[in-house]
Enzyme design. Structure first.
Site, PDB file in Angstrom:
ATOM      1  N   SER A  67     -21.207  -5.537  37.014  1.00 30.65           N
ATOM      2  CA  SER A  67     -19.827  -5.988  37.216  1.00 30.65           C
ATOM      3  C   SER A  67     -19.472  -6.009  38.684  1.00 30.65           C
ATOM      4  O   SER A  67     -19.889  -5.150  39.452  1.00 30.65           O
ATOM      5  CB  SER A  67     -18.850  -5.069  36.490  1.00 30.65           C
ATOM      6  OG  SER A  67     -17.532  -5.462  36.810  1.00 30.65           O
ATOM      7  N   LYS A  73     -13.888 -15.190  27.591  1.00 22.60           N
ATOM      8  CA  LYS A  73     -15.284 -15.509  27.280  1.00 22.60           C
ATOM      9  C   LYS A  73     -15.831 -14.691  26.128  1.00 22.60           C
ATOM     10  O   LYS A  73     -16.976 -14.880  25.725  1.00 22.60           O
ATOM     11  CB  LYS A  73     -16.149 -15.297  28.523  1.00 22.60           C
ATOM     12  CG  LYS A  73     -16.017 -16.427  29.540  1.00 22.60           C
ATOM     13  CD  LYS A  73     -17.107 -16.336  30.573  1.00 22.60           C
ATOM     14  CE  LYS A  73     -17.121 -17.553  31.477  1.00 22.60           C
ATOM     15  NZ  LYS A  73     -17.956 -17.328  32.652  1.00 22.60           N
ATOM     16  N   HIS A 128      -5.554   4.800  -6.316  1.00 19.26           N
ATOM     17  CA  HIS A 128      -6.503   5.175  -5.255  1.00 19.26           C
ATOM     18  C   HIS A 128      -6.523   6.681  -5.001  1.00 19.26           C
ATOM     19  O   HIS A 128      -7.333   7.147  -4.223  1.00 19.26           O
ATOM     20  CB  HIS A 128      -6.173   4.419  -3.962  1.00 19.26           C
ATOM     21  CG  HIS A 128      -6.451   2.954  -4.068  1.00 19.26           C
ATOM     22  ND1 HIS A 128      -7.713   2.434  -4.270  1.00 19.26           N
ATOM     23  CD2 HIS A 128      -5.619   1.886  -4.034  1.00 19.26           C
ATOM     24  CE1 HIS A 128      -7.649   1.122  -4.331  1.00 19.26           C
ATOM     25  NE2 HIS A 128      -6.383   0.763  -4.198  1.00 19.26           N
ATOM     26  N   LEU A 139     -30.752 -18.603  39.317  1.00 22.74           N
ATOM     27  CA  LEU A 139     -30.152 -18.671  40.655  1.00 22.74           C
ATOM     28  C   LEU A 139     -28.761 -19.299  40.608  1.00 22.74           C
ATOM     29  O   LEU A 139     -28.508 -20.316  41.254  1.00 22.74           O
ATOM     30  CB  LEU A 139     -31.069 -19.433  41.608  1.00 22.74           C
ATOM     31  CG  LEU A 139     -32.382 -18.715  41.923  1.00 22.74           C
ATOM     32  CD1 LEU A 139     -33.288 -19.592  42.783  1.00 22.74           C
ATOM     33  CD2 LEU A 139     -32.118 -17.375  42.623  1.00 22.74           C
ATOM     34  N   HIS A 199     -16.000  -1.804  29.463  1.00 26.13           N
ATOM     35  CA  HIS A 199     -15.453  -2.071  30.803  1.00 26.13           C
ATOM     36  C   HIS A 199     -14.637  -3.363  30.770  1.00 26.13           C
ATOM     37  O   HIS A 199     -13.506  -3.426  31.265  1.00 26.13           O
ATOM     38  CB  HIS A 199     -16.604  -2.174  31.818  1.00 26.13           C
ATOM     39  CG  HIS A 199     -16.221  -2.825  33.110  1.00 26.13           C
ATOM     40  ND1 HIS A 199     -16.050  -4.198  33.233  1.00 26.13           N
ATOM     41  CD2 HIS A 199     -15.950  -2.311  34.333  1.00 26.13           C
ATOM     42  CE1 HIS A 199     -15.699  -4.482  34.468  1.00 26.13           C
ATOM     43  NE2 HIS A 199     -15.627  -3.359  35.155  1.00 26.13           N
ATOM     44  N   LYS A 219     -20.687  -1.878  29.324  1.00 30.07           N
ATOM     45  CA  LYS A 219     -20.141  -3.038  30.063  1.00 30.07           C
ATOM     46  C   LYS A 219     -19.084  -3.763  29.219  1.00 30.07           C
ATOM     47  O   LYS A 219     -18.072  -4.232  29.737  1.00 30.07           O
ATOM     48  CB  LYS A 219     -21.286  -3.995  30.439  1.00 30.07           C
ATOM     49  CG  LYS A 219     -20.814  -5.321  31.088  1.00 30.07           C
ATOM     50  CD  LYS A 219     -20.180  -5.092  32.429  1.00 30.07           C
ATOM     51  CE  LYS A 219     -19.608  -6.249  33.184  1.00 30.07           C
ATOM     52  NZ  LYS A 219     -19.755  -7.597  32.853  1.00 30.07           N
ATOM     53  N   GLU A 225     -10.708  -4.026  31.275  1.00 26.21           N
ATOM     54  CA  GLU A 225     -10.263  -5.029  32.274  1.00 26.21           C
ATOM     55  C   GLU A 225      -9.188  -5.940  31.660  1.00 26.21           C
ATOM     56  O   GLU A 225      -8.171  -6.216  32.294  1.00 26.21           O
ATOM     57  CB  GLU A 225     -11.505  -5.826  32.692  1.00 26.21           C
ATOM     58  CG  GLU A 225     -11.298  -6.922  33.684  1.00 26.21           C
ATOM     59  CD  GLU A 225     -12.627  -7.660  33.927  1.00 26.21           C
ATOM     60  OE1 GLU A 225     -13.667  -7.014  34.177  1.00 26.21           O
ATOM     61  OE2 GLU A 225     -12.627  -8.908  33.840  1.00 26.21           O
ATOM     62  N   GLY A 254     -18.492  -9.446  40.048  1.00 24.42           N
ATOM     63  CA  GLY A 254     -18.399 -10.851  40.433  1.00 24.42           C
ATOM     64  C   GLY A 254     -19.323 -11.150  41.602  1.00 24.42           C
ATOM     65  O   GLY A 254     -20.251 -10.392  41.906  1.00 24.42           O
TER      66      GLY A 254
HETATM   67  P1  NBP Z   1     -24.141 -18.605  34.425  1.00 18.60           P
HETATM   68  O1  NBP Z   1     -23.668 -17.714  33.346  1.00 18.60           O
HETATM   69  O2  NBP Z   1     -23.333 -19.805  34.754  1.00 18.60           O
HETATM   70  O3  NBP Z   1     -25.646 -19.045  34.095  1.00 18.60           O
HETATM   71  C1  NBP Z   1     -26.320 -19.913  34.965  1.00 18.60           C
HETATM   72  C2  NBP Z   1     -27.793 -19.676  34.898  1.00 18.60           C
HETATM   73  O4  NBP Z   1     -28.253 -19.762  33.538  1.00 18.60           O
HETATM   74  C3  NBP Z   1     -28.551 -20.736  35.674  1.00 18.60           C
HETATM   75  O5  NBP Z   1     -29.684 -20.157  36.245  1.00 18.60           O
HETATM   76  C4  NBP Z   1     -28.916 -21.717  34.575  1.00 18.60           C
HETATM   77  O6  NBP Z   1     -30.021 -22.516  34.883  1.00 18.60           O
HETATM   78  C5  NBP Z   1     -29.274 -20.780  33.478  1.00 18.60           C
HETATM   79  N1  NBP Z   1     -29.318 -21.426  32.157  1.00 18.60           N
HETATM   80  C6  NBP Z   1     -28.335 -21.987  31.424  1.00 18.60           C
HETATM   81 BR1  NBP Z   1     -26.600 -22.126  31.936  1.00 18.60          BR
HETATM   82  N2  NBP Z   1     -28.751 -22.478  30.265  1.00 18.60           N
HETATM   83  C7  NBP Z   1     -30.063 -22.240  30.244  1.00 18.60           C
HETATM   84  C8  NBP Z   1     -31.073 -22.503  29.296  1.00 18.60           C
HETATM   85  N3  NBP Z   1     -30.794 -23.074  28.137  1.00 18.60           N
HETATM   86  N4  NBP Z   1     -32.324 -22.112  29.582  1.00 18.60           N
HETATM   87  C9  NBP Z   1     -32.593 -21.517  30.748  1.00 18.60           C
HETATM   88  N5  NBP Z   1     -31.675 -21.225  31.701  1.00 18.60           N
HETATM   89  C10 NBP Z   1     -30.426 -21.576  31.445  1.00 18.60           C
HETATM   90  O7  NBP Z   1     -24.397 -17.781  35.795  1.00 18.60           O
HETATM   91  P2  NBP Z   1     -23.614 -16.544  36.441  1.00 18.60           P
HETATM   92  O8  NBP Z   1     -22.145 -16.773  36.489  1.00 18.60           O
HETATM   93  O9  NBP Z   1     -24.353 -16.255  37.701  1.00 18.60           O
HETATM   94  O10 NBP Z   1     -23.879 -15.350  35.410  1.00 18.60           O
HETATM   95  C11 NBP Z   1     -25.161 -14.897  35.037  1.00 18.60           C
HETATM   96  C12 NBP Z   1     -24.987 -13.830  33.977  1.00 18.60           C
HETATM   97  O11 NBP Z   1     -24.224 -12.749  34.540  1.00 18.60           O
HETATM   98  C13 NBP Z   1     -24.226 -14.286  32.748  1.00 18.60           C
HETATM   99  O12 NBP Z   1     -24.676 -13.611  31.609  1.00 18.60           O
HETATM  100  C14 NBP Z   1     -22.796 -13.847  33.051  1.00 18.60           C
HETATM  101  O13 NBP Z   1     -22.020 -13.672  31.881  1.00 18.60           O
HETATM  102  C15 NBP Z   1     -23.036 -12.550  33.787  1.00 18.60           C
HETATM  103  N6  NBP Z   1     -21.980 -12.138  34.711  1.00 18.60           N
HETATM  104  C16 NBP Z   1     -21.309 -13.049  35.448  1.00 18.60           C
HETATM  105  C17 NBP Z   1     -20.325 -12.628  36.335  1.00 18.60           C
HETATM  106  C18 NBP Z   1     -19.578 -13.600  37.206  1.00 18.60           C
HETATM  107  O14 NBP Z   1     -18.627 -13.177  37.882  1.00 18.60           O
HETATM  108  N7  NBP Z   1     -19.966 -14.883  37.240  1.00 18.60           N
HETATM  109  C19 NBP Z   1     -20.056 -11.261  36.466  1.00 18.60           C
HETATM  110  C20 NBP Z   1     -20.787 -10.349  35.704  1.00 18.60           C
HETATM  111  C21 NBP Z   1     -21.742 -10.802  34.832  1.00 18.60           C
HETATM  112  P3  NBP Z   1     -29.784 -23.998  35.500  1.00 18.60           P
HETATM  113  O15 NBP Z   1     -29.527 -23.783  36.939  1.00 18.60           O
HETATM  114  O16 NBP Z   1     -31.053 -24.683  35.216  1.00 18.60           O
HETATM  115  O17 NBP Z   1     -28.611 -24.600  34.788  1.00 18.60           O
END
Ligand code: NBP
Length: 489
Positions: free
Chosen positions: A133, A267, A458, A15, A193, A190, A197, A135
């Site tokens: 994708s 990243k 070569h 979440l 993509h 992705k 970007e 955000g």
């Molecule tokens: P984050 O990438 O910041 O991940 C946060 C979530 O991961 C939280 O639920 C957190 O739990 C959990 N988590 C972490 Br951090 N370490 C953990 C562990 N060791 N064990 C279990 N849970 C763990 O969140 P996000 O930005 O919403 O992105 C989620 C995914 O989507 C990522 O892979 C990201 O690369 C991808 N994504 C992000 C975006 C963007 O714009 N942000 C866009 C497209 C894709 P906690 O609450 O207990 O810390």
């Protein structure tokens, strides 16, 4: 219907920004969603806050989450890419049944997805690795969704993933979510993509520096120029946000963009794209330069120091032609075409290598809405691949080679002026060099092959002999004798 009375359609773990908004999106489309998070207080806060009164059910353990789901169960992970994904899969497998589906919607690296897909299928379940994708806003209102993994799971997850995705087309009914391919194909698409970007963003930044330093344009003038460009062939999300960024002021009336430190973060998805290009021998020059431009920007301290000692022109363009903004527009547009041509060439190489049978027209349409690289121009790419699904390179399509031909004077003028003025244009220059190399029937690789044969024996092929026949010369030796060896290639 009360969420007490029925089982949930899907469970979502994680979440944070993406997970919460995807859950809200799913619920708004009529799905009941169970939610879980490692830090359990986030479940409480969410169900008692933003999700209150909605068909969203909190779970306080994985057992509870799985128990709340309809069969076949679907559990989607939206957690940080890497070990957390493996940890959740390991914990979920004993709790779920054969035929259930685990979806990873994070930015996982495709080899990890390939590995997890095999692991989950071996346990009798299905696995989907999907790029998402768009955000925060995209997750809530409609992201681009790029699913791959177990083909058998596609009919199970298709209704919900297509329901939450962005829609495009004249009737706004084409989902930006189609099946991509087996194993890690979805995360691969992705990754590309994200690489594209990086390229699009870098090109816009190069044009911005040309306008700001070379032409001395104000933020308002640049804002107006990007606003105008967004009405034409460059119509895209990234041009639109650039327009808005240039107009944004803080409480004291300062332009925020002028206060932002010029040190770019990354990243890793751009780097992965570049590594894949090197792995397959695909000249993805523009995106690789875009990744490295971020690396150069991060050397802020060194650059400040170097600026005191390294001489060169002062980045002012002397006597720009009256149509310089048109030239810049065309340079940006032509470079962008090259970037997508290179990106799709890499997709083609991967599709052949990994046996994915990718549908390039569908991929262009998946990127048409919801995601960061969404743009009007993707319609033209889709048309090119619909006309010829085996097109080896976008620039071999008539529409695109005519477009680049029409842009060429402006592209060359822009780069000549930038080089004279000392304005860095790594991606745009890489694009034009690639273009000049790709259209060159006779590159200097004859000399390179001779050098390789000189120091390493070569061997080389000859222009006057059949391909596949290899020769060695005793370079510098008496009479430069040549010996022939024929290999089967
Ligand atoms: P984050 O990438 O910041 O991940 C946060 C979530 O991961 C939280 O639920 C957190 O739990 C959990 N988590 C972490 Br951090 N370490 C953990 C562990 N060791 N064990 C279990 N849970 C763990 O969140 P996000 O930005 O919403 O992105 C989620 C995914 O989507 C990522 O892979 C990201 O690369 C991808 N994504 C992000 C975006 C963007 O714009 N942000 C866009 C497209 C894709 P906690 O609450 O207990 O810390």
């Amino acid at each position: 219907m009360s969420n007490q009375n029925r089982k949930s359609d899907i469970g979502l773990i994680g979440l944070a920004v993406m997970g919460e908004n995807l859950v809200m999106n799913m619920e708004s489309k009529g799905y009941t969603v169970s939610v879980f998070n490692r830090s359990i207080e986030k479940v409480t806060n969410f169900v008692n806050g933003r999700a209150k009164g909605l068909n969203i059910v909190g779970a306080y353990s994985l057992e509870e989450l799985v128990g709340q789901l309809k069969s076949p169960r679907i559990v989607m992970l939206m957690v940080r890419a890497g070990q957390p994904v493996d940890d959740f899969i390991t914990a979920l497998l004993p709790l779920m049944d054969k035929g259930d589906v685990i979806i990873d919607g994070g930015n996982s690296h495709f080899p990890d997805t390939e590995r997890r897909w095999k692991q989950v299928e071996e346990a009798g379940l299905y696995y989907i690795g999907t790029g998402v994708s768009g955000g925060e806003e995209g997750a809530l209102l409609g992201p681009a969704v790029m699913p791959g993994g177990s083909p058998e799971a596609w009919p199970i997850v298709k209704p919900i993933l297509q329901a939450i995705s962005a829609k495009v087309g004249p009737n706004n009914d084409i989902p930006c979510c189609q099946w991509v391919g087996r194993g890690g194909a979805g995360h691969y698409v992705k990754m590309i993509h994200n690489g594209i970007e990086y390229g699009d963003m870098q090109l816009i930044c190069e044009v911005y520096q040309f306008m700001r330093d070379g032409l001395g344009m104000s933020n308002d003038q640049m804002h107006d120029t990007f606003a105008h460009w967004n009405e034409g062939k460059l119509d895209s999300y990234l041009i639109e946000i650039t327009r808005d960024i240039l107009a944004q002021k803080d409480e004291e009336g300062n332009y925020v963009v002028d206060l932002v430190l010029d040190r770019a973060g990354q990243k890793g998805t751009g780097k992965w794209t570049g590594m894949e290009a090197l792995e397959h021998g695909i000249p993805l020059t523009l995106i690789i330069e875009a990744v490295l431009a971020r690396s150069l920007s991060s050397l802020k301290g060194e650059r400040v120091e170097a600026s005191k000692y390294l001489v060169g022109p002062n980045r002012k363009v002397a006597d720009p032609p009256a149509d310089i903004l048109d030239a810049l527009h065309n340079a940006l547009y032509a470079s962008k075409i090259v970037s997508y041509a290179q990106g799709f060439a890499l997709l083609r190489a991967a599709s052949e290598e990994y046996d994915w049978d990718l549908n390039y027209g569908n991929i262009a349409m998946m990127w048409r809405g919801g995601c960061i690289i969404r743009s009007a121009f993707l319609d033209d790419i889709k048309d090119a691949f619909v006309a010829d699904p085996a097109l080896p390179n976008l620039l071999l399509n008539k529409y695109f080679h005519d477009e680049v031909a029409a842009c060429q004077d402006g592209w060359r003028t822009t780069l000549a002026l930038a080089i004279q003025a000392g304005i860095p244009t790594p991606s745009m220059s890489a694009a034009l060099s690639w273009y000049d190399g790709y259209r060159c029937a006779s590159l200097p690789a004859n000399l390179l092959q001779a050098q390789r044969d000189y120091f390493g024996a070569h061997t080389y092929e000859r222009v006057d002999k059949p391909r596949g026949e290899y020769f060695h010369t005793n370079w510098g030796g008496q009479g430069g004798q040549t010996s022939a060896t024929t290999y089967t290639v």
